[in-house]
Design a protein around this motif. Structure first.
Motif, short mmCIF file in Angstrom:
data_model
loop_
_atom_site.label_atom_id
_atom_site.label_comp_id
_atom_site.label_asym_id
_atom_site.label_seq_id
_atom_site.Cartn_x
_atom_site.Cartn_y
_atom_site.Cartn_z
N UNK A 96 41.79 42.54 31.42
CA UNK A 96 40.74 41.74 30.63
C UNK A 96 40.95 40.19 31.29
N UNK A 97 41.88 39.60 31.66
CA UNK A 97 42.50 38.38 31.41
C UNK A 97 41.81 38.06 33.29
N UNK A 98 42.31 38.88 34.00
CA UNK A 98 42.09 39.23 35.88
C UNK A 98 40.91 39.23 35.14
N UNK A 99 40.08 39.89 34.78
CA UNK A 99 38.73 40.15 35.17
C UNK A 99 37.73 39.13 34.44
N UNK A 100 38.44 38.58 33.71
CA UNK A 100 37.42 37.37 33.26
C UNK A 100 37.49 36.94 33.96
N UNK A 101 38.72 36.46 34.68
CA UNK A 101 39.02 34.95 35.41
C UNK A 101 38.27 34.69 36.57
N UNK A 102 37.86 36.42 37.10
CA UNK A 102 37.45 36.30 38.92
C UNK A 102 36.27 35.68 38.93
N UNK A 103 35.31 36.02 39.64
CA UNK A 103 34.17 35.33 40.21
C UNK A 103 33.06 36.24 40.31
N UNK A 104 32.88 36.71 39.18
CA UNK A 104 32.02 38.14 38.81
C UNK A 104 31.35 37.55 37.69
N UNK A 105 30.37 38.08 36.86
CA UNK A 105 29.45 37.33 35.85
C UNK A 105 29.99 38.48 34.46
N UNK A 106 30.48 39.92 34.41
CA UNK A 106 31.16 40.18 32.91
C UNK A 106 32.36 40.48 33.86
N UNK A 107 33.43 40.60 32.49
CA UNK A 107 33.30 39.44 31.33
C UNK A 107 33.00 38.54 32.07
N UNK A 108 32.59 37.85 30.36
CA UNK A 108 32.18 36.28 30.59
C UNK A 108 32.85 35.49 28.84
N UNK A 109 31.75 34.51 28.96
CA UNK A 109 32.21 34.06 27.57
C UNK A 109 32.02 34.43 26.62
#
Length: 190
Positions: free
Chosen positions: A14-27
């Motif tokens: 989840x944290x890797x996905x959150x840190x990636x340059x992609x719109x979601x997951x986001x804030x």
């Protein structure tokens, strides 16, 4: 990037996905996960309020009520719902053929998800605050960690509310909840 449901992801994924340059997951997803962590920490403190003296004093019953009210599943679901709402919102910016009613419904949902999270965090914080005098004193700090984590999640969710253009009345209502949260945090810090 298509992700598995948040509740089934290892934290590092989840944290890797959150840190990636992609719109979601986001804030919004980050806020929901933060709220789930807070609810879990407070639930753990309540789970430790089950000693014989807690049963005799009624504190164990209050702990059981708190645990029941701090279900993390809806918070994890909110993380996924936020991502879905944002993807739909992006469509409203790109699809000129979208009907105004559909666009309005998508915008309303995108605003409702973080708004509900602010409200949920506030309600959970009130329950934790009310439980604190009954909490096993050896683990009360963990209940307070939960309260603070939920407070941060509420403030984070409010930032997501703001990008979704709420009415002035809605901003004022949610700001009032955030001020109440701040007051409850201040009370347990002193």
């Amino acid at each position: 990037m298509s992700m598995a449901p948040t509740k089934s992801l290892p934290i590092d994924q989840f944290l890797t996905a959150l840190a990636a340059k992609q719109p979601t997951p986001g804030g919004g997803a980050a806020a929901a996960i933060s709220a789930a962590v807070g609810a879990a920490a407070a639930s753990m403190a309540a789970a430790y309020t089950t000693r014989k003296r807690d049963v005799e004093s009624g504190a164990a019953a209050k702990a059981a009520e708190l645990i029941k009210s701090l279900d993390v599943t809806p918070l994890l679901v909110a993380a996924d719902e936020d991502a879905e709402a944002y993807a739909a919102l992006q469509r409203t910016w790109k699809d000129p053929s979208m009907l105004p009613e559909e666009k309005k419904a998508i915008e309303t949902r995108a605003l409702a998800i973080p708004t509900n999270l602010v409200e949920s965090c506030h309600a959970s914080i009130v329950k934790i605050r009310d439980f604190l005098p009954h909490c096993n004193p050896n683990i009360q700090s963990d209940a307070k960690v939960g309260l603070h984590q939920l407070a941060g999640a509420a403030r984070a969710a409010y930032q997501t509310v703001l990008v979704n253009s709420p009415s002035d009345e809605e901003k004022a209502r949610l700001t009032k909840l955030l001020n109440e949260i701040r007051d409850m945090e201040d009370d347990i810090l002193n």
